[in-house]
Design an enzyme around this catalytic site. Sequence first.
Site, short mmCIF file in Angstrom:
data_model
loop_
_atom_site.label_atom_id
_atom_site.label_comp_id
_atom_site.label_asym_id
_atom_site.label_seq_id
_atom_site.Cartn_x
_atom_site.Cartn_y
_atom_site.Cartn_z
N TYR A 1 0.87 -1.16 0.11
CA TYR A 1 0.00 -0.11 0.05
C TYR A 1 0.77 1.18 0.04
CZ TYR A 1 -4.45 -2.21 1.44
OH TYR A 1 -5.69 -3.27 1.31
N ASN B 1 -9.52 1.00 -2.94
CA ASN B 1 -9.15 -0.37 -2.10
C ASN B 1 -10.54 -0.92 -1.59
OD1 ASN B 1 -7.57 -2.44 -0.89
ND2 ASN B 1 -8.08 -1.48 1.24
N GLU B 2 -11.00 -2.05 -1.89
CA GLU B 2 -12.13 -2.66 -1.38
C GLU B 2 -13.49 -1.70 -1.46
OE1 GLU B 2 -10.62 -6.16 1.55
OE2 GLU B 2 -10.68 -4.34 2.44
N GLU C 1 -5.86 -10.48 -1.52
CA GLU C 1 -5.39 -10.29 -0.04
C GLU C 1 -5.66 -11.78 0.45
OE1 GLU C 1 -6.91 -7.33 2.24
OE2 GLU C 1 -6.43 -5.79 0.91
#
Length: 610
Positions: free
Chosen positions: A79, A183-184, A260
């Site tokens: 990240y 992200n997500e 992930e």
Amino acid sequence: MLHLEIEVQASISDNIAKTNCMGGLLVSNLQMKGPQFLLNGEPIRILAGAIHYFRVVPEYWEDRLLKLKACGFNTVETYIPWNLHEPEEGSFCFEGLADVERFVALAGELGLHVIVRPSPYICAEWEFGGLPAWLLRDRDMALRCMDDAYLRKVDAYYDALIPKLVPLLSTNGGPILAVQIENEYGSYGNDTDYLAYLKNGLVARGIDVMLFTSDGPTDQMLQGGTLPGVLATVNFGSRPEEGFEKFREYRPDEPLFCMEYWNGWFDHWLKPHHTREASDVADVLDRMLQAGASVNFYMFHGGTNFGFYNGANFHDRYEPTVTSYDYDAPLSECGDITEKYRAVREVLYKYGAQVSDPLPGPSPKKRYGMVSLTETADVFTSLESLSTPIRRRCPEPMEKLGQNYGFILYRTQVTGPRIEQELHLQDVHDRAQVFLDGSLIGIVERWDQKPLIVNIPAQGATLDILVENMGRINYGPRLKDAKGITEGVRLDNQFLFDWTIYPLPLSDLSSVPFAPLPVQSADSASGPAFFKGEFTADEIADTFVRLEGWTKGVVWINGFNLGRYWEKGPQRTLYLPGPLLRPGRNELIVLELHGMAKPELELTDSPDLG
């Protein structure tokens, strides 16, 4: 499921021979062709492991990357936290722990591909999910959507960040194969215009490698978090068959990629330490590889939430994350190879990965022994040295006062007499110590905000409220997490006005007025107070700070904030990487909020995460 008989590419050097030479640069490009990835036309399975450069001291980046490669991985993923790189609006940092360019370039030099997942939002159990706290100064700003005020901040940040990544793209001869858009996002919203805006912004700034999204394998998440024409990946920790089956309902022809693989988990204060059997982790990995999938281990090496950068979660209640981000990962917080590492390595070898033998050794550890803290400074008597007071009618939160992290003290005068009145803090974020005329009368915690019963003498009294920011929420619908006292303070139904506020970010302790610890305090001392001591390092090695008999606070080594400790656990030691030490004299400072049995601590040679 399709089973791909693919030889794993263990290093970038295996592919350089296949690249084209353009303008003197060796370039490569990751592409999709049906259910598989191609690198320069050749099939490749991506075997990645997450290592966050910002959770590892730079002197250890090479060690961690080499251990990743030795395990059989061909890619490192990281990240990029916005709040680390733009700590104050318009002020950027890309040095030290924040030197992402150096980390990516080093990975490439060691023969690893790189996947980067830049901000704006990263989650990652990191403070505010990587968003900078100064965004909260605008209470009307909407986060993570097509809000003009928010997007202007993102654009300014990307104008500084993205040009640093472009030369490191594989299309420019660098190691970066892929870049995440957000992200997500499906776990938060469904503003696909926002995702498209971020995508177009990356492309316009020169990102021409593969872009992707990552989400949980559910209908809601895959509907809200993906974009047509952009690689979609899924995140999970178990039951890979179910996860990939749901993914296939939405993307029947794309490569399978678990972005992930949660092979461990993170810890909250007041909760048990998480562990997971190595055999279970290896079995789930085996099943993913049998299905032909690519995989990214989250985490391969967790590292540490140094300073005040730990995040927090809020499900049923607020739960702050501990200082350690060990994550029960294959490589421990201090970089040691674990049983899980060996089990994962065996599976990767089974599928053709090139592993190293013998394995890299651990970093040296040392027990430096007991350290006496011989100087002290009371927090209340240090206020004028540490802070410039601000006068306000109401007790405003940190962000409105320009403060991001640390502590904040609110002071007001209360008239008396008042008998058996209820003192309400509305709404404290996150933990407050309440003092009347300098004496502690109670603690109010965000997860247990019961009123305190107070008695004010006829002559009145000074009310002090010391509030600790224990980490902003990093996931879910409560991201807007202002710190301090957010709504007001009242006695019964009467709000108290006219406050003197002392911001205490504690980013620089050089002005703390230390004095010798009185002899009568040698066996015990109360807080909140700073304590300072020195020890000599005849050789440099990793060590672990154990604070038996201490209650709760923060530790600094040579001016570097190691993070928080709390007797309630689960974490019992703080990791002190050797590179933070100096040959000869070293300075330790502890902020103890309550009190300890004896002003000494131990530097030991083994961790204790509970």
